[in-house]
Design a protein around this motif. Structure first.
Motif, PDB file in Angstrom:
ATOM      1  N   TRP A  45      18.948  35.771  17.697  1.00 53.96           N
ATOM      2  CA  TRP A  45      17.496  36.833  18.049  1.00 53.96           C
ATOM      3  C   TRP A  45      17.301  37.769  16.824  1.00 53.96           C
ATOM      4  O   TRP A  45      16.359  38.225  16.519  1.00 53.96           O
ATOM      5  N   TYR A  55      14.918  35.587  15.321  1.00 55.96           N
ATOM      6  CA  TYR A  55      13.644  35.735  15.995  1.00 55.96           C
ATOM      7  C   TYR A  55      12.660  37.041  15.777  1.00 55.96           C
ATOM      8  O   TYR A  55      11.794  36.966  15.607  1.00 55.96           O
ATOM      9  N   TRP A  91      17.107  31.924  33.070  1.00 54.18           N
ATOM     10  CA  TRP A  91      16.952  31.931  31.383  1.00 54.18           C
ATOM     11  C   TRP A  91      16.221  33.006  31.146  1.00 54.18           C
ATOM     12  O   TRP A  91      16.185  33.689  30.254  1.00 54.18           O
ATOM     13  N   ARG A 145      17.924  36.279  31.341  1.00 55.78           N
ATOM     14  CA  ARG A 145      18.938  36.657  30.113  1.00 55.78           C
ATOM     15  C   ARG A 145      18.220  36.710  28.846  1.00 55.78           C
ATOM     16  O   ARG A 145      18.609  37.486  27.821  1.00 55.78           O
ATOM     17  N   ALA A 146      17.316  35.870  28.721  1.00 55.14           N
ATOM     18  CA  ALA A 146      16.718  35.895  27.088  1.00 55.14           C
ATOM     19  C   ALA A 146      15.839  36.749  27.042  1.00 55.14           C
ATOM     20  O   ALA A 146      15.538  37.071  25.717  1.00 55.14           O
ATOM     21  N   ARG A 147      15.194  37.627  27.916  1.00 57.39           N
ATOM     22  CA  ARG A 147      14.786  38.679  27.838  1.00 57.39           C
ATOM     23  C   ARG A 147      15.350  40.025  28.007  1.00 57.39           C
ATOM     24  O   ARG A 147      14.809  41.081  27.780  1.00 57.39           O
ATOM     25  N   PRO A 203      10.477  27.360  27.300  1.00 54.49           N
ATOM     26  CA  PRO A 203      10.809  28.672  27.526  1.00 54.49           C
ATOM     27  C   PRO A 203       9.764  29.813  27.757  1.00 54.49           C
ATOM     28  O   PRO A 203       9.971  30.737  28.238  1.00 54.49           O
TER      29      PRO A 203
END
Length: 297
Positions: free
Chosen positions: A50, A53, A203, A206-208, A289
């Protein structure tokens, strides 16, 4: 640019703007998912996924704070962003992050597409993508504007990557404007996307960085608006998503109209084997994604 643009022929399954985004997105996403990209970001002091990213994607904007990143990226929980930004700028600079993202893409291309970087196809694709990227309309589109201001690398495969990145951020900026108009910006859009089956709800949550309670509360609001029922899209919800995608395509079509039908078709031909190579190399995650559609190639 003119206020009206000439019509473009649709691809076999979708409008041209959506098709070219779908073809180019896996190549752009090397900067997130390729091992070489993570190695390059780590070398720049960005030691987690992250950190790389947020620094890599935000770098064209400069050393901005979490408020600007959360506003321009839009799908992330503000607290999730704030745990990484502005800390990333204490370990690297925007200029170093920009260098790292190009270094990572370069190394990934050499592995996934051996011999292609210096090919005539790469040169032609870079030329076509540059023509489209030069036609982006930047007012109201901060990420497109920031990327369009960057110098193009001299290497054709990296120039192609940068132009496609400008074009995908142009599309993304327009998508956010459409979501804002419908009152869906941020978490509501993710909940609708998961309900549509484009990618995993677990996903995305959690990923956001959204909590389970926040996700549930957003679903309740969407159900009250008639767009969800028992976690599934209603007929109105499906109609709404279709309208959002159509508006996103409409707002994204200006650069492709400027490139012209023949240029778009040729760029699609050139990007199709690149996309296949990236997928075959395992550099595009199976969970898809952001729900990129199959472009029909």
């Amino acid at each position: 640019m003119p206020t009206t643009t000439p019509p473009l022929a649709a691809g076999p399954r979708m409008p041209v703007a959506r098709r070219l985004w779908a073809l180019g997105e896996p190549f752009h996403a090397l900067t997130y998912f390729a091992d070489e990209a993570r190695t390059a970001f780590t070398a720049a002091g960005l030691r987690t996924f992250w950190a790389g990213y947020f620094a890599g994607r935000a770098a064209p904007l400069g050393a901005v704070g979490p408020e600007v990143v959360a506003a321009t990226f839009a799908s992330f929980a503000p607290a999730f962003v704030a745990r990484r930004v502005p800390e990333v700028w204490s370990t690297t600079s925007p200029a170093a992050a920009l260098d790292a993202r190009l270094a990572g893409v370069d190394a990934a291309v050499q592995r996934a597409l051996p011999g292609w970087a210096g090919s005539t196809d790469a040169v032609e694709a870079a030329t076509l993508a540059r023509r489209a990227a030069e036609a982006v309309d930047v007012p109201g589109r901060p990420l497109a504007a920031a990327n369009s201001a960057l110098p193009l690398p001299p290497e054709p495969h990296l120039a192609l990557w940068q132009s496609l990145t400008t074009l995908r951020e142009h599309r993304g900026d327009g998508h956010l404007a459409t979501l804002l108009q419908h009152g869906l910006l941020g978490l509501p859009a993710l909940v609708l996307s998961a309900a549509a089956g484009t990618t995993s709800a677990d996903w995305l949550q959690r990923a956001r960085g959204w909590s389970a309670d926040e996700w549930t509360d957003a679903g309740v609001v969407l159900a009250a608006r008639g767009w969800l029922a028992d976690g599934e899209l209603t007929a109105d919800g499906r109609e709404l998503r279709a309208a959002v995608e159509a508006d996103t395509d409409r707002l994204a079509r200006g650069p492709w109209a400027a490139l012209g039908e023949a240029g778009c078709e040729r760029l699609a031909e050139l990007l199709a084997p690149v996309r296949r190579a990236v997928l075959a190399a395992g550099d595009w995650p199976a969970h898809n994604p952001i729900g990129v559609p199959d472009p029909g190639v």
